[in-house]
Design a protein around this motif. Structure first.
Motif, PDB file in Angstrom:
ATOM      1  N   ILE A  76      22.017  43.802  74.133  1.00  0.00           N
ATOM      2  CA  ILE A  76      22.763  43.761  73.407  1.00  0.00           C
ATOM      3  C   ILE A  76      23.980  42.736  73.003  1.00  0.00           C
ATOM      4  CG2 ILE A  76      24.504  45.357  72.165  1.00  0.00           C
ATOM      5  CD1 ILE A  76      23.175  47.694  73.971  1.00  0.00           C
ATOM      6  N   ALA A  77      24.615  42.258  74.176  1.00  0.00           N
ATOM      7  CA  ALA A  77      25.481  41.279  73.957  1.00  0.00           C
ATOM      8  C   ALA A  77      24.769  40.048  73.650  1.00  0.00           C
ATOM      9  CB  ALA A  77      26.281  41.323  75.620  1.00  0.00           C
ATOM     10  N   ASP A  78      23.666  39.872  74.174  1.00  0.00           N
ATOM     11  CA  ASP A  78      22.931  38.512  74.018  1.00  0.00           C
ATOM     12  C   ASP A  78      22.547  38.198  72.629  1.00  0.00           C
ATOM     13  OD1 ASP A  78      23.076  37.760  76.607  1.00  0.00           O
ATOM     14  OD2 ASP A  78      21.433  38.302  77.217  1.00  0.00           O
ATOM     15  N   ALA A  79      22.238  39.310  71.641  1.00  0.00           N
ATOM     16  CA  ALA A  79      21.610  39.168  70.641  1.00  0.00           C
ATOM     17  C   ALA A  79      22.925  38.608  69.580  1.00  0.00           C
ATOM     18  CB  ALA A  79      21.137  40.579  70.041  1.00  0.00           C
ATOM     19  N   PRO A  80      22.675  37.265  69.070  1.00  0.00           N
ATOM     20  CA  PRO A  80      23.532  36.650  68.129  1.00  0.00           C
ATOM     21  C   PRO A  80      24.056  37.328  66.872  1.00  0.00           C
ATOM     22  CG  PRO A  80      21.901  35.396  68.134  1.00  0.00           C
ATOM     23  CD  PRO A  80      21.393  36.564  68.925  1.00  0.00           C
ATOM     24  N   VAL A  81      23.146  38.283  66.460  1.00  0.00           N
ATOM     25  CA  VAL A  81      23.652  38.806  65.258  1.00  0.00           C
ATOM     26  C   VAL A  81      23.408  40.473  65.489  1.00  0.00           C
ATOM     27  CG1 VAL A  81      22.937  39.090  62.766  1.00  0.00           C
ATOM     28  CG2 VAL A  81      22.890  36.883  63.981  1.00  0.00           C
ATOM     29  N   HIS A  82      24.455  41.140  65.314  1.00  0.00           N
ATOM     30  CA  HIS A  82      24.536  42.475  65.194  1.00  0.00           C
ATOM     31  C   HIS A  82      24.438  43.025  63.585  1.00  0.00           C
ATOM     32  CE1 HIS A  82      26.110  43.356  69.511  1.00  0.00           C
ATOM     33  NE2 HIS A  82      25.038  42.579  69.199  1.00  0.00           N
ATOM     34  N   MET A  83      23.819  44.066  63.353  1.00  0.00           N
ATOM     35  CA  MET A  83      23.888  44.649  61.838  1.00  0.00           C
ATOM     36  C   MET A  83      23.899  46.053  61.849  1.00  0.00           C
ATOM     37  SD  MET A  83      21.490  42.258  59.279  1.00  0.00           S
ATOM     38  CE  MET A  83      21.677  40.565  59.103  1.00  0.00           C
ATOM     39  N   VAL A  84      25.109  46.753  61.812  1.00  0.00           N
ATOM     40  CA  VAL A  84      25.100  47.977  61.718  1.00  0.00           C
ATOM     41  C   VAL A  84      24.890  48.533  60.314  1.00  0.00           C
ATOM     42  CG1 VAL A  84      27.059  49.995  61.966  1.00  0.00           C
ATOM     43  CG2 VAL A  84      27.233  47.737  63.273  1.00  0.00           C
ATOM     44  N   ILE A  85      23.716  49.490  60.284  1.00  0.00           N
ATOM     45  CA  ILE A  85      23.385  50.028  59.152  1.00  0.00           C
ATOM     46  C   ILE A  85      23.752  51.366  58.903  1.00  0.00           C
ATOM     47  CG2 ILE A  85      21.091  50.579  57.989  1.00  0.00           C
ATOM     48  CD1 ILE A  85      19.898  48.293  59.334  1.00  0.00           C
ATOM     49  N   SER A  86      24.234  51.779  57.745  1.00  0.00           N
ATOM     50  CA  SER A  86      24.811  53.056  57.598  1.00  0.00           C
ATOM     51  C   SER A  86      24.496  53.690  56.223  1.00  0.00           C
ATOM     52  CB  SER A  86      26.337  52.778  57.628  1.00  0.00           C
ATOM     53  OG  SER A  86      26.941  52.334  58.681  1.00  0.00           O
ATOM     54  N   ALA A  87      24.608  55.106  56.149  1.00  0.00           N
ATOM     55  CA  ALA A  87      24.380  55.664  54.893  1.00  0.00           C
ATOM     56  C   ALA A  87      25.881  56.344  54.350  1.00  0.00           C
ATOM     57  CB  ALA A  87      23.476  56.856  55.335  1.00  0.00           C
ATOM     58  N   ASN A  88      26.023  56.404  53.189  1.00  0.00           N
ATOM     59  CA  ASN A  88      26.899  57.330  52.579  1.00  0.00           C
ATOM     60  C   ASN A  88      26.436  58.335  51.632  1.00  0.00           C
ATOM     61  OD1 ASN A  88      29.186  57.875  51.032  1.00  0.00           O
ATOM     62  ND2 ASN A  88      30.203  56.017  50.997  1.00  0.00           N
ATOM     63  N   GLU A  89      26.627  59.637  52.208  1.00  0.00           N
ATOM     64  CA  GLU A  89      26.130  60.789  51.362  1.00  0.00           C
ATOM     65  C   GLU A  89      26.774  61.146  50.163  1.00  0.00           C
ATOM     66  OE1 GLU A  89      25.756  65.570  52.340  1.00  0.00           O
ATOM     67  OE2 GLU A  89      26.348  64.205  53.792  1.00  0.00           O
ATOM     68  N   THR A  90      28.142  60.675  50.044  1.00  0.00           N
ATOM     69  CA  THR A  90      29.023  61.059  49.007  1.00  0.00           C
ATOM     70  C   THR A  90      28.453  60.350  47.570  1.00  0.00           C
ATOM     71  OG1 THR A  90      30.482  59.261  49.345  1.00  0.00           O
ATOM     72  CG2 THR A  90      30.866  61.362  50.325  1.00  0.00           C
ATOM     73  N   LEU A  91      27.974  59.081  47.680  1.00  0.00           N
ATOM     74  CA  LEU A  91      27.529  58.337  46.843  1.00  0.00           C
ATOM     75  C   LEU A  91      26.247  59.167  46.096  1.00  0.00           C
ATOM     76  CD1 LEU A  91      27.780  54.663  48.113  1.00  0.00           C
ATOM     77  CD2 LEU A  91      29.305  55.918  46.257  1.00  0.00           C
ATOM     78  N   TYR A  92      25.452  59.743  47.015  1.00  0.00           N
ATOM     79  CA  TYR A  92      24.181  60.571  46.497  1.00  0.00           C
ATOM     80  C   TYR A  92      24.702  61.588  45.653  1.00  0.00           C
ATOM     81  CZ  TYR A  92      20.988  57.294  49.139  1.00  0.00           C
ATOM     82  OH  TYR A  92      20.403  56.378  49.482  1.00  0.00           O
ATOM     83  N   LEU A 157      34.804  51.535  60.054  1.00  0.00           N
ATOM     84  CA  LEU A 157      34.208  52.390  58.854  1.00  0.00           C
ATOM     85  C   LEU A 157      35.015  53.591  58.216  1.00  0.00           C
ATOM     86  CD1 LEU A 157      30.495  52.771  60.652  1.00  0.00           C
ATOM     87  CD2 LEU A 157      31.509  50.659  59.314  1.00  0.00           C
ATOM     88  N   PRO A 158      34.942  53.404  56.965  1.00  0.00           N
ATOM     89  CA  PRO A 158      35.350  54.602  56.187  1.00  0.00           C
ATOM     90  C   PRO A 158      34.613  56.166  56.710  1.00  0.00           C
ATOM     91  CG  PRO A 158      34.800  53.116  54.718  1.00  0.00           C
ATOM     92  CD  PRO A 158      34.280  52.799  56.265  1.00  0.00           C
ATOM     93  N   ASP A 159      35.473  57.154  56.650  1.00  0.00           N
ATOM     94  CA  ASP A 159      34.937  58.238  57.244  1.00  0.00           C
ATOM     95  C   ASP A 159      33.868  58.618  56.465  1.00  0.00           C
ATOM     96  OD1 ASP A 159      37.600  58.698  58.620  1.00  0.00           O
ATOM     97  OD2 ASP A 159      38.366  60.020  57.100  1.00  0.00           O
ATOM     98  N   GLU A 160      33.418  58.569  55.208  1.00  0.00           N
ATOM     99  CA  GLU A 160      32.227  58.822  54.711  1.00  0.00           C
ATOM    100  C   GLU A 160      30.950  57.887  55.019  1.00  0.00           C
ATOM    101  OE1 GLU A 160      34.405  56.296  51.580  1.00  0.00           O
ATOM    102  OE2 GLU A 160      34.903  57.681  53.106  1.00  0.00           O
ATOM    103  N   VAL A 161      31.314  56.982  55.620  1.00  0.00           N
ATOM    104  CA  VAL A 161      30.080  55.988  56.127  1.00  0.00           C
ATOM    105  C   VAL A 161      29.729  56.262  57.345  1.00  0.00           C
ATOM    106  CG1 VAL A 161      29.459  53.754  56.516  1.00  0.00           C
ATOM    107  CG2 VAL A 161      31.029  54.305  54.388  1.00  0.00           C
ATOM    108  N   VAL A 162      28.274  56.455  57.601  1.00  0.00           N
ATOM    109  CA  VAL A 162      27.777  57.099  58.901  1.00  0.00           C
ATOM    110  C   VAL A 162      26.684  56.215  59.387  1.00  0.00           C
ATOM    111  CG1 VAL A 162      26.449  58.974  59.914  1.00  0.00           C
ATOM    112  CG2 VAL A 162      28.120  59.535  58.124  1.00  0.00           C
ATOM    113  N   PRO A 163      27.048  55.527  60.451  1.00  0.00           N
ATOM    114  CA  PRO A 163      26.019  54.581  61.137  1.00  0.00           C
ATOM    115  C   PRO A 163      24.829  55.015  61.397  1.00  0.00           C
ATOM    116  CG  PRO A 163      27.786  54.909  62.470  1.00  0.00           C
ATOM    117  CD  PRO A 163      28.086  55.414  61.276  1.00  0.00           C
ATOM    118  N   ILE A 164      23.594  54.848  60.976  1.00  0.00           N
ATOM    119  CA  ILE A 164      22.445  55.174  61.629  1.00  0.00           C
ATOM    120  C   ILE A 164      22.089  54.541  62.959  1.00  0.00           C
ATOM    121  CG2 ILE A 164      21.746  56.064  59.674  1.00  0.00           C
ATOM    122  CD1 ILE A 164      19.447  53.805  59.570  1.00  0.00           C
ATOM    123  N   GLY A 165      22.594  53.355  63.179  1.00  0.00           N
ATOM    124  CA  GLY A 165      22.328  52.737  64.296  1.00  0.00           C
ATOM    125  C   GLY A 165      22.740  51.100  64.201  1.00  0.00           C
TER     126      GLY A 165
END
Length: 198
Positions: A76-92, A157-165
């Motif tokens: 995890i630490a070695d990977a030079p790029v982290h991308m946190v992917i999230s969903a926002n139910e309120t927009l749906y 992250l804002p309250d409504e933004v939920v990271p999936i991983g």
């Protein structure tokens, strides 16, 4: 690269070289979000890109990266790029309460058979992993039971933004265990794909 070649190279890597990745490659990978599917074009997915070394170390520590050290890795630490992917139910919900959507359902919001905000975030995740492969890089996707709190605290992250991983991207390092131990466990295609009915 042909799509079938990308699929053949798809792995969840557990070893990365710490070498920095050029910004233009990172932008191309994150840019797949513009082509990711979303129900009703709600566009509820998001990516937080983290390349700062100190911040990546904090994420790795929060995810328990040190537990992998006895195996010769801190992937995890070695990977030079982290991308946190999230969903926002309120927009749906907002999108499906717009006039055109309500007109099609008699004035009530559509009944969601599954939470499509997470379905779409999963599709975005796969696009990110495949875009990394297309760039000649390695990738993985991991999660943590407490990831919402972790990313709220570390990334705001804002309250409504939920990271999936967390997607990890970088140059492939030497794996601590050569080869895949999962090949012998891979289920046959006819166990997974059904035709006409189950």
């Amino acid at each position: 690269m042909e799509f079938r070649d990308i699929l053949s190279r798809r792995r969840m890597h557990r070893a990365f070289l710490p070498d920095p990745i050029p910004d233009e490659q990172i932008e191309r990978i994150a840019g797949v979000i513009r082509r990711a599917p979303s129900g009703g074009f709600s566009q509820g997915g998001s990516i937080v890109v983290v390349t700062d070394d100190a911040k990546r170390q904090e994420i790795a520590a929060a995810f328990g990266d040190e537990h992998y050290a006895p195996y010769g890795r801190n992937f995890i630490a070695d990977a030079p790029v982290h991308m946190v992917i999230s969903a926002n139910e309120t927009l749906y919900h907002a999108r499906y309460n717009e006039a055109d959507k309500l007109a099609a359902t008699g004035g009530v919001e559509v009944t969601w058979p599954v939470p499509y905000w997470f379905v779409d975030a999963g599709a975005l995740m796969m696009l990110v992993l495949m875009a990394a492969i297309d760039e000649g890089l390695a990738s993985a996707f991991i999660g943590h039971p407490d990831q919402k709190r972790i990313f709220d605290e570390l990334l705001g992250l804002p309250d409504e933004v939920v990271p999936i991983g967390l997607a990890l991207i970088g140059k492939h390092g030497e794996a601590p265990f050569p080869g895949s131990r999962m090949k012998e466990r891979r289920r046959a295609q006819d166990e997974l794909v059904h035709r006409e009915r189950w």
